[in-house]
Design a protein around this motif. Sequence first.
Motif, PDB file in Angstrom:
ATOM      1  N   SER A 185      90.240  60.098  61.923  1.00  0.00           N
ATOM      2  CA  SER A 185      91.165  60.704  60.966  1.00  0.00           C
ATOM      3  C   SER A 185      90.488  61.640  59.978  1.00  0.00           C
ATOM      4  O   SER A 185      89.257  61.673  59.856  1.00  0.00           O
ATOM      5  N   ALA A 186      91.314  62.361  59.269  1.00  0.00           N
ATOM      6  CA  ALA A 186      90.908  63.153  58.113  1.00  0.00           C
ATOM      7  C   ALA A 186      91.799  62.739  56.960  1.00  0.00           C
ATOM      8  O   ALA A 186      93.033  62.774  57.068  1.00  0.00           O
ATOM      9  N   ALA A 187      91.195  62.330  55.855  1.00  0.00           N
ATOM     10  CA  ALA A 187      91.950  61.901  54.680  1.00  0.00           C
ATOM     11  C   ALA A 187      91.905  62.995  53.620  1.00  0.00           C
ATOM     12  O   ALA A 187      90.836  63.519  53.298  1.00  0.00           O
ATOM     13  N   LEU A 188      93.082  63.317  53.085  1.00  0.00           N
ATOM     14  CA  LEU A 188      93.176  64.300  52.015  1.00  0.00           C
ATOM     15  C   LEU A 188      93.109  63.559  50.682  1.00  0.00           C
ATOM     16  O   LEU A 188      94.030  62.824  50.311  1.00  0.00           O
ATOM     17  N   LEU A 189      91.983  63.742  49.988  1.00  0.00           N
ATOM     18  CA  LEU A 189      91.786  63.093  48.697  1.00  0.00           C
ATOM     19  C   LEU A 189      92.131  64.090  47.588  1.00  0.00           C
ATOM     20  O   LEU A 189      91.589  65.210  47.559  1.00  0.00           O
ATOM     21  N   HIS A 190      93.019  63.676  46.689  1.00  0.00           N
ATOM     22  CA  HIS A 190      93.484  64.614  45.664  1.00  0.00           C
ATOM     23  C   HIS A 190      93.930  63.831  44.445  1.00  0.00           C
ATOM     24  O   HIS A 190      94.689  62.861  44.548  1.00  0.00           O
ATOM     25  N   GLN A 191      93.400  64.227  43.292  1.00  0.00           N
ATOM     26  CA  GLN A 191      93.784  63.650  42.005  1.00  0.00           C
ATOM     27  C   GLN A 191      93.670  62.127  41.999  1.00  0.00           C
ATOM     28  O   GLN A 191      94.585  61.407  41.592  1.00  0.00           O
ATOM     29  N   GLY A 192      92.524  61.667  42.509  1.00  0.00           N
ATOM     30  CA  GLY A 192      92.192  60.264  42.378  1.00  0.00           C
ATOM     31  C   GLY A 192      92.720  59.330  43.446  1.00  0.00           C
ATOM     32  O   GLY A 192      92.504  58.120  43.360  1.00  0.00           O
ATOM     33  N   LYS A 193      93.375  59.873  44.449  1.00  0.00           N
ATOM     34  CA  LYS A 193      93.936  58.973  45.466  1.00  0.00           C
ATOM     35  C   LYS A 193      93.885  59.608  46.852  1.00  0.00           C
ATOM     36  O   LYS A 193      93.635  60.816  47.000  1.00  0.00           O
ATOM     37  N   VAL A 194      94.113  58.763  47.863  1.00  0.00           N
ATOM     38  CA  VAL A 194      94.269  59.251  49.230  1.00  0.00           C
ATOM     39  C   VAL A 194      95.703  59.712  49.378  1.00  0.00           C
ATOM     40  O   VAL A 194      96.630  58.903  49.468  1.00  0.00           O
ATOM     41  N   GLU A 195      95.874  61.025  49.413  1.00  0.00           N
ATOM     42  CA  GLU A 195      97.226  61.589  49.349  1.00  0.00           C
ATOM     43  C   GLU A 195      97.894  61.652  50.715  1.00  0.00           C
ATOM     44  O   GLU A 195      99.093  61.381  50.855  1.00  0.00           O
ATOM     45  N   GLN A 196      97.141  62.024  51.755  1.00  0.00           N
ATOM     46  CA  GLN A 196      97.665  62.096  53.115  1.00  0.00           C
ATOM     47  C   GLN A 196      96.551  61.770  54.102  1.00  0.00           C
ATOM     48  O   GLN A 196      95.369  61.902  53.779  1.00  0.00           O
ATOM     49  N   VAL A 197      96.956  61.370  55.299  1.00  0.00           N
ATOM     50  CA  VAL A 197      95.994  61.089  56.360  1.00  0.00           C
ATOM     51  C   VAL A 197      96.468  61.760  57.641  1.00  0.00           C
ATOM     52  O   VAL A 197      97.663  61.706  57.974  1.00  0.00           O
ATOM     53  N   PHE A 198      95.523  62.398  58.353  1.00  0.00           N
ATOM     54  CA  PHE A 198      95.835  63.098  59.606  1.00  0.00           C
ATOM     55  C   PHE A 198      94.962  62.518  60.716  1.00  0.00           C
ATOM     56  O   PHE A 198      93.788  62.248  60.508  1.00  0.00           O
ATOM     57  N   HIS A 199      95.539  62.352  61.905  1.00  0.00           N
ATOM     58  CA  HIS A 199      94.823  61.727  63.009  1.00  0.00           C
ATOM     59  C   HIS A 199      94.476  62.739  64.097  1.00  0.00           C
ATOM     60  O   HIS A 199      95.288  63.617  64.437  1.00  0.00           O
ATOM     61  N   LYS A 200      93.292  62.586  64.657  1.00  0.00           N
ATOM     62  CA  LYS A 200      92.833  63.422  65.766  1.00  0.00           C
ATOM     63  C   LYS A 200      93.740  63.216  66.970  1.00  0.00           C
ATOM     64  O   LYS A 200      94.030  62.082  67.369  1.00  0.00           O
ATOM     65  N   ARG A 201      94.155  64.302  67.591  1.00  0.00           N
ATOM     66  CA  ARG A 201      95.130  64.218  68.677  1.00  0.00           C
ATOM     67  C   ARG A 201      94.486  64.180  70.060  1.00  0.00           C
ATOM     68  O   ARG A 201      94.979  63.515  70.962  1.00  0.00           O
ATOM     69  N   LEU A 202      93.400  64.908  70.239  1.00  0.00           N
ATOM     70  CA  LEU A 202      92.736  64.966  71.539  1.00  0.00           C
ATOM     71  C   LEU A 202      91.410  64.213  71.449  1.00  0.00           C
ATOM     72  O   LEU A 202      90.555  64.546  70.631  1.00  0.00           O
TER      73      LEU A 202
END
Length: 570
Positions: free
Chosen positions: A101-118
Motif C-alpha cells: 500500500s501507499a498511505a497518505l499522511l496529512h495533518q497528523g493522521k493517516v488520511e487515505q490508503v491506496f493498494h497496489k493493483r498489479l
Amino acid sequence: MKIAIAQINPTIGEIAANASQIFQFALQAEQQNVSLLLTPELSLCGYPPKDLLLNSSFINDMAATLEQLAHDLPHSMAVLVGCVQPNAQYHQSGGKPLFNSAALLHQGKVEQVFHKRLLPNYDVFDEHRYFEPGLQINSFSFSSIKIGVTICEDFWNDEDFWGKRSYATNPIADLAALNVDLIVNLSASPYSAAKPHLRETMLKHAAIRYQKPIIYANQVGANDDLIFDGCSVGFNRKGEVVGRAKAFETDLLVVDFDEQLPDLKPSVIAPMPENDEEEIWKALVLGVRDYSRKCGFTKVVLGLSGGVDSALVAQIAASALGKENVLAVLMPSPYSSDHSVHDALLLAKNLGIQTQTLPIGDLMAGYDTALEPLFANTSFGLAEENIQSRIRGNLLMAIANKFGYLLLSTGNKSEMAVGYCTLYGDMNGGLAAIADVPKTRVYSICNWLNRTTEIIPTNILTKPPSAELKPGQVDADSLPPYDILDDILQRSIHNYQSAGQIVGAGHDKATVTRILALVARSEFKRRQAPPGLKITDRAFGTGWRMPIANKWIDASTHQLKLSPPLHSNL
C-alpha cells in the motif's frame, strides 16, 4: 504547487530508522515549501521484506510507526509513504492477509490508503505469496489537483508499449479515464544493466500516450542481492524529462506543478551514467557498500591472485569501503607464476590496500602426505587441483572469522554458469561481488576503469586467464574463448534460446552441447554459493529456480552428451 521525491535508502526491517529517513527528508522538503512528498514503495519497511511479512509483530510495528510518523511529520505537507496494510476481508473472503500500500499522511493522521493493483510474480518477485491485489482505482484530490496513485508494477502493463498485456487491467489507462491531472508512482524497481533507460522510455511513452505528467519515485540502495538505482524522475505531458534524481545515491528532487497548465515545470536533471560500464560499476560499488554496512561489516578480505576477476573485486571493495578497510591476501602455490604475484602486488600498491602473503606450498605437501595412502597409484587430477583452492578458501575464512571481516568471493558469471569454480574453495565468501558479471564484461569494466590512469596493471588485462592449479594451465584448456562462451550463455540464459537456435546462430554444435550440459550439471554448486549482486535480468540468485537433480536434455541438436564437471568435488 511543489512536489518532492524522497529517494531514500531503506534497510529491510529497520522500521524506525526508515521512518526517521522519511522524516528528515520531509524537514528538508519543508524548507523548500513542498506541499506533497513522495517516498518509494514499501519505504517504511524496505523492499523486499519477504517472509518478515508473515510475522504479525513486524506488521504491528509498521502500523504503530506509521501512526507515529503521521503525527511527527510537518503538518504543512502531505506525504505518501510505502507501507503494508492488513486485508480486513481476509478471514471472511479468503485471499491474502496483506496489501502492498501507499498511505497518505496529512495533518497528523493517516488520511487515505491506496493498494497496489498489479502484483509481480516473476524473476525476483513473489508478491502473490503475501499480498492481495487492490481492486480500486487509486486517486485523491489535493489543493485543486486530482492525483492518480500507482505502485511500481502498476505502470508495467501498457500493451501499447510492450506489445502485450501481462495482466487483465491497466491502472494507467484507468487513471487517464478518470481525467486525473497528475500520475505518481511509488516504486522499488531492482536494477539491471540498461534498465534505467528502459524505464524512462516506458514512462515517456505513457506520458505522451495519455497526455499526463508523471512523477516516479524509486528506491535507492542495495538489499541482499538486489540493487536499486534510484533515478527517480518526472515527465511533463510531452514526455520530456523535467527532473531526475541522482543515480545510485540518496537524493531529494523537487519539481513544480503548474496548476494552470496543468503540467510539471523544468527542475534539476541529474545526469545518467555515460555508458554501461560506468552504470554497472556504480551498481557494484553500491551493492558491496550496502551489503557490508547493512550486515554490520566495516572491513573486507579477499584473495588476490593477479587475475582480472580479483583485481576488479579489489577495486570495487576499495571504492565501496575505503582502501584502509580492504585486506588482500596473496596465497601463491608452487604453480603460481612470478608475474601473477608481481601483478597482484602492483595492483594493491595502485589501490593503496593492505596485503598479506601466505604461501601454501607446505600446506599442499601436508595434504599430499595425509591423502597419500588413499590416493596411491592414482594420477594427479581435479581433486589435487581443487585442494589448492580449498586451502586458500580455508585461509580466507579463518581470517574473516578471526577479525570479523566480510569475505568477498571473486568468481564471475561465466565461471558460475559452467562450474569453473571450486566448492569450499574460491566459492567461499559472504558476498559474491561479480557473480552476475560475465567475463567479457569484467574486462570491459576494467578497461573503462583504466581509461585515464592505469590502476589495473596492463599485464592483468592482456595475459591469458588461468587458474594456475597446474603447470602451464590456462582457461582455454577447458573452456572456449570467453567471447564465444559468453554469447552462448547470453543466448541460453537470458534469451531462452534452444541449443538448436544457438547452433543456428553460428556456434559449433559440440561446443554448444557441452556448455549447456555444464550449465545444467553445475546447479548444485550455484545453490551453495554466497549471494551474488544482481546486475542483469537473469541472475543466478533469488530469481533463478532450477532443479539440481535434472535429467532433461535439449534434443534440438539431437542427442546431447553430458561433459564431465570442471573443478568439481564430485
